[in-house]
Design an enzyme around this catalytic site. Structure first.
Site, PDB file in Angstrom:
ATOM      1  N   CYS A  86       0.812  -1.220   0.000  1.00 20.65           N
ATOM      2  CA  CYS A  86       0.000   0.000   0.000  1.00 20.65           C
ATOM      3  C   CYS A  86       0.843   1.266   0.000  1.00 20.65           C
ATOM      4  CB  CYS A  86      -0.967  -0.005   1.173  1.00 20.65           C
ATOM      5  SG  CYS A  86      -0.173  -0.074   2.799  1.00 20.65           S
ATOM      6  N   CYS A 123       6.489  42.809   3.593  1.00 20.98           N
ATOM      7  CA  CYS A 123       5.955  43.043   4.939  1.00 20.98           C
ATOM      8  C   CYS A 123       4.672  42.242   5.143  1.00 20.98           C
ATOM      9  CB  CYS A 123       5.692  44.533   5.129  1.00 20.98           C
ATOM     10  SG  CYS A 123       4.951  44.952   6.731  1.00 20.98           S
ATOM     11  N   CYS A 161       9.206  38.195  17.497  1.00 22.99           N
ATOM     12  CA  CYS A 161       7.774  38.207  17.160  1.00 22.99           C
ATOM     13  C   CYS A 161       7.262  36.837  16.742  1.00 22.99           C
ATOM     14  CB  CYS A 161       7.512  39.222  16.036  1.00 22.99           C
ATOM     15  SG  CYS A 161       7.553  40.939  16.578  1.00 22.99           S
ATOM     16  N   CYS A 171       8.183  46.165   6.858  1.00 19.12           N
ATOM     17  CA  CYS A 171       8.794  47.375   6.321  1.00 19.12           C
ATOM     18  C   CYS A 171       9.184  48.252   7.519  1.00 19.12           C
ATOM     19  CB  CYS A 171       7.829  48.099   5.388  1.00 19.12           C
ATOM     20  SG  CYS A 171       6.372  48.775   6.227  1.00 19.12           S
ATOM     21  N   CYS A 213       6.014  49.772   9.477  1.00 17.27           N
ATOM     22  CA  CYS A 213       5.247  48.793  10.268  1.00 17.27           C
ATOM     23  C   CYS A 213       6.070  48.269  11.436  1.00 17.27           C
ATOM     24  CB  CYS A 213       4.778  47.648   9.386  1.00 17.27           C
ATOM     25  SG  CYS A 213       3.492  48.117   8.193  1.00 17.27           S
ATOM     26  N   HIS A 272       6.806  47.546  17.222  1.00 19.79           N
ATOM     27  CA  HIS A 272       7.724  47.482  18.352  1.00 19.79           C
ATOM     28  C   HIS A 272       7.645  48.701  19.265  1.00 19.79           C
ATOM     29  CE1 HIS A 272       9.483  44.570  15.464  1.00 19.79           C
ATOM     30  NE2 HIS A 272       9.672  43.876  16.575  1.00 19.79           N
ATOM     31  N   HIS A 298      12.869  43.585  21.632  1.00 16.48           N
ATOM     32  CA  HIS A 298      13.048  42.572  20.591  1.00 16.48           C
ATOM     33  C   HIS A 298      14.320  42.845  19.776  1.00 16.48           C
ATOM     34  CE1 HIS A 298       8.606  41.022  20.304  1.00 16.48           C
ATOM     35  NE2 HIS A 298       9.107  40.961  21.529  1.00 16.48           N
ATOM     36  N   HIS A 327      -1.812   1.333   7.368  1.00 15.68           N
ATOM     37  CA  HIS A 327      -2.307   1.188   5.994  1.00 15.68           C
ATOM     38  C   HIS A 327      -2.350   2.552   5.317  1.00 15.68           C
ATOM     39  CE1 HIS A 327      -4.388  -0.326   2.539  1.00 15.68           C
ATOM     40  NE2 HIS A 327      -5.429   0.458   2.751  1.00 15.68           N
TER      41      HIS A 327
END
Length: 761
Positions: free
Chosen positions: A415, A597, A611, A626, A629, A634, A642, A676
């Site tokens: 199989c 982005c 993130c 970008c 953003c 942040h 971060h 199977h």
């Protein structure tokens, strides 16, 4: 409240149990509620059952119980003693055959001083006393009226204190299923002399099979008689539950093979028997057979054997593979068995012969079989170069693939190979380059087998015989890759790697970049770290999380991407459900080329690994932004710490030239349950364009260890794919429609193709 048989589920106990009232072979039952809550979910190892012998409740191991249908339980209950019941339960063929027996079936009564011939006249309880109510059922017995020279050798007259059926004195028997066998002629031989002496005539006569020009359904009719009405010849014809009289010029005789008389009683086309001898062949209920139609060979399974009104011949009711029959198991308003509409056909038993697709060729030349000679002739046709066959298109799927005995026929733990080959070659040409590479002579034979014996028949006829898969496995064994290739189950990735890397020397499908180095592979195993927050993941999420947590990128876009799902071995899954991503965007996984982005879609210049673990951004694996953003994301105090890294744009890149995303399309999924493998193939652009393939769908029906492969359409998959994730998460697997549960819950391997890089001849 008194229980009925519709309120309970019946079981037989199969192992040694140290209880006084229940032993191996004991029959028991449990309520439907307890069946749902305790047996199906198997939250516990034991369960409280009611013994049908003592009517007492006992606690038994769930693993010692085997579920029975009500009919099976009633048949077994007619037998004396637990040992006898267990023996005949393990004789699965006899029990399955008995379930399908009907009144007027010819049988042999066995187990007495001599075998006796008779006809079933009654099926049901025979006992003179009433079982205690908790048992809910009585044993099923068969009332037999003896026939021919065996008349008068019975024990009953068909009447005791209550009438069961009418027959002469001492001409009846009441027996359990273990004492009867359906009658099959000892020889199904039609001599050449007999065949040549059969009539040949274009004139319509009684017994002919005809088309009626007034019938838009193009069904076939049986001629019952021809009469002269006022100088005009009229024909009385019948099909299943309709009988009409029409002028002679309203019917056309279905032409059969020259010098042979039609053998069909009611059929989708006229048939003729080849002058072959099957004197040592035993055909019975559930036998796989073939018979000649005027334009092709028909295939089916015998579901009933016996006599029908106005016919002296022994007839059999067939369930056909294709809907070319006349009913759903009825003839002239009487039901003999049940099957889907237009798949039932009643023919003379002598018209049938064993299905040669299941025949195992004999290695000895003397006494060579018809099936073996046919296989040799087919193999000779493959000695030259094979013509190429295009993969099956969406509008061809229903005609070529859907049905029984479709796909690749499984045999002896094949199989994993059946599912993989069907997925890769049935409805796509993504790896067709394998079939046309220039290879060393010792590897060329494997390539020829793959192309000529497997891929081409699959695409042109929709069916590959199990012997061709065994031939490929034997060739791989002879090449020294594994001494168990012809007997043991393997993993699909092991088989695919051997074929692609060691035999075909295909360039690796996958090139991964990590720490400045490139690694090559044919499949990718998805690994996740322990801190992931995924609950109901998509394939897109799994792949991105896996790449991110392992520091991987794609060195180049693959033409075919084979992904193994995160599991702990075959049996332990990390997720109860996985949502298929019909389209896989790998743009952000590439080492070269710009990234965009995840919030606004502009060119991304910032990547944040922190993130990745933020539940707010759990929908994607790579968190790239970008500059605008990134500053917004942040700005909260919890994200100000971060660690951010800058992304480099390719040399000479112009922001005004937006690069189209690199996307791959899902075309198949391999699934595994209890060791199977089966496969789902997506053959068209719509979410409902799915088919399900199981190379061993009917494990009981095959001869000599072979199986019946089945392909079915499964549009219900699209229904679940179109659901919102929250609604899909609430679906209970066992309540999902059709085979959808297997796709969402048992996925083992996903296969994607890159449409821009797919192989074309």
């Amino acid at each position: 409240m008194e229980s009925t048989k519709s309120d309970v589920k019946f079981f037989i106990l199969t192992k040694t149990i140290n209880f006084k009232h229940v032993q191996p072979g004991s029959l028991c039952h449990i309520s439907n509620n307890r069946y749902e809550s305790d047996y199906i979910n198997q939250k516990r190892t034991t369960i409280l059952v009611t013994s049908m012998g003592s009517n007492r409740e006992e606690v038994v191991l769930i693993s010692d119980m085997v579920l029975l249908s009500t009919k099976e339980a009633e048949l077994l209950y007619a037998l004396d003693g637990n040992d006898t019941r267990l023996k005949w339960f393990q004789e699965k063929t006899a029990l399955k055959s008995a379930v399908g027996l009907t009144i007027d079936t010819r049988v042999t009564v066995i187990g007495y001083k001599q075998d006796l011939q008779g006809i079933i006249r009654y099926i049901g309880p025979f006992t003179e006393y009433t079982y205690p109510k908790p048992n809910t059922i009585s044993g099923t017995f068969f009332g037999i009226e003896l026939q021919g020279n065996d008349k008068g050798k019975g024990l009953y007259g068909g009447i005791t204190s209550k009438p069961f059926f009418q027959c002469d004195h001492n001409n009846g028997f009441f027996v359990p299923f273990s004492k009867i066998q359906p009658i099959v002629p000892s020889s199904l031989t039609l001599s050449t002399q007999q065949a040549s002496s059969q009539k040949q005539s274009n004139q319509i006569t009684k017994g002919d099979t005809v088309h009626c020009v007034d019938d838009e359904s193009q069904a076939l009719w049986l001629v019952m008689g021809v009469v002269d009405q006022g100088g005009e010849l009229m024909v009385n014809i019948t099909t299943d539950n309709r009988t009409i009289t029409v002028p002679m010029n309203f019917v056309t005789r279905v032409v059969t093979t020259e010098h042979k008389e039609p053998n069909l009683f009611l059929g989708a086309s006229a048939a003729s028997v080849e002058p072959q001898t099957y004197s040592e062949t035993v055909l019975g209920v559930d036998s796989l057979i073939e018979f000649n139609l005027a334009e092709c060979v028909g295939y089916g399974v015998i579901r009933w054997i016996g006599v029908v009104p106005d016919r002296k011949d022994t007839m059999c009711g067939l369930e056909l593979e294709e809907p070319r029959g006349t009913s759903d198991g009825t003839f002239k308003g009487k039901r003999y068995f049940s099957c889907p509409p237009k798949k039932a056909l009643f023919v003379k038993l002598e018209s049938c012969r064993p299905d040669t697709r299941f025949s195992i060729p004999s290695s000895a030349k003397p006494g060579i079989t018809f099936a073996h000679q046919k296989h040799e002739d087919e193999d000779k046709r493959h000695e030259g170069p094979c013509e190429t066959v295009e993969h099956i298109q969406t509008d061809q799927v229903d005609r070529i693939l859907i049905g029984r005995m479709k796909g690749i026929q499984g045999h002896c733990n094949s199989c994993y190979m059946d599912a993989a080959l069907f997925s890769l070659f049935s409805c796509t040409s993504v790896l067709d380059s394998l079939l046309f590479k220039t290879l060393k002579p010792e590897d060329k034979e494997i390539q020829n087998t793959l192309l000529c014996d497997i891929v081409n028949p699959l695409r042109s006829k929709g069916f590959v015989e199990g012997r061709h898969i065994m031939k490929l496995r034997q060739q791989l064994l002879n090449h020294g890759y594994s001494h168990t290739f012809t007997t043991h189950e393997k993993d699909p990735e092991e088989f695919l790697t051997i074929i692609m890397q060691h035999i075909m020397a295909l360039e690796p499908l996958l090139k991964l970049s990590t720490a400045g180095k490139v690694q090559e592979s044919y499949c990718y195993q998805i690994f996740l770290d322990q801190n992931h927050s995924l609950v109901l993941p998509t394939i897109q999420q799994l792949l991105e999380h896996s790449f991110h947590s392992n520091g991987l990128k794609l060195a180049e876009a693959p033409s075919c991407l084979i992904l193994q799902m995160p599991r702990f071995g075959k049996k332990f899954k990390m997720f109860d459900k996985i949502i298929p991503s019909l389209e896989l965007d790998v743009t952000d996984l590439l080492t070269e080329g710009p990234q965009y982005c995840i919030l606004c879609g502009q060119i991304a210049l910032i990547e944040c690994t922190e993130c990745f673990k933020d539940p707010v951004f759990s929908q994607t694996g790579f968190k790239v932004f970008c500059e605008t953003c990134s500053a917004q994301v942040h700005s909260p105090s919890e994200r100000q710490a971060h660690r951010l890294s800058k992304l480099l744009l390719p040399e000479g890149f112009q922001e005004s030239l937006r690069v189209p995303p690199e996307k791959m399309e899902l075309f198949a999924v391999l699934c595994i349950e209890t060791s199977h493998y089966v496969s789902f193939v997506k053959h068209g652009p719509k979410s409902r364009d799915w088919i399900f393939f199981d190379s061993m769908a009917d494990r009981e029906g095959g001869l000599d260890g072979y199986n019946i492969p089945v392909i079915e359409a499964c549009p219900e998959v699209g229904e679940y794919l179109d659901m919102p994730p929250a609604e899909l998460a609430n679906q209970v697997p066992r309540d999902m429609k059709g085979v959808a549960k297997r796709l969402f819950c048992d996925a083992y391997m996903y296969l994607y193709r890159n449409p821009a890089l797919e192989f074309y001849r």
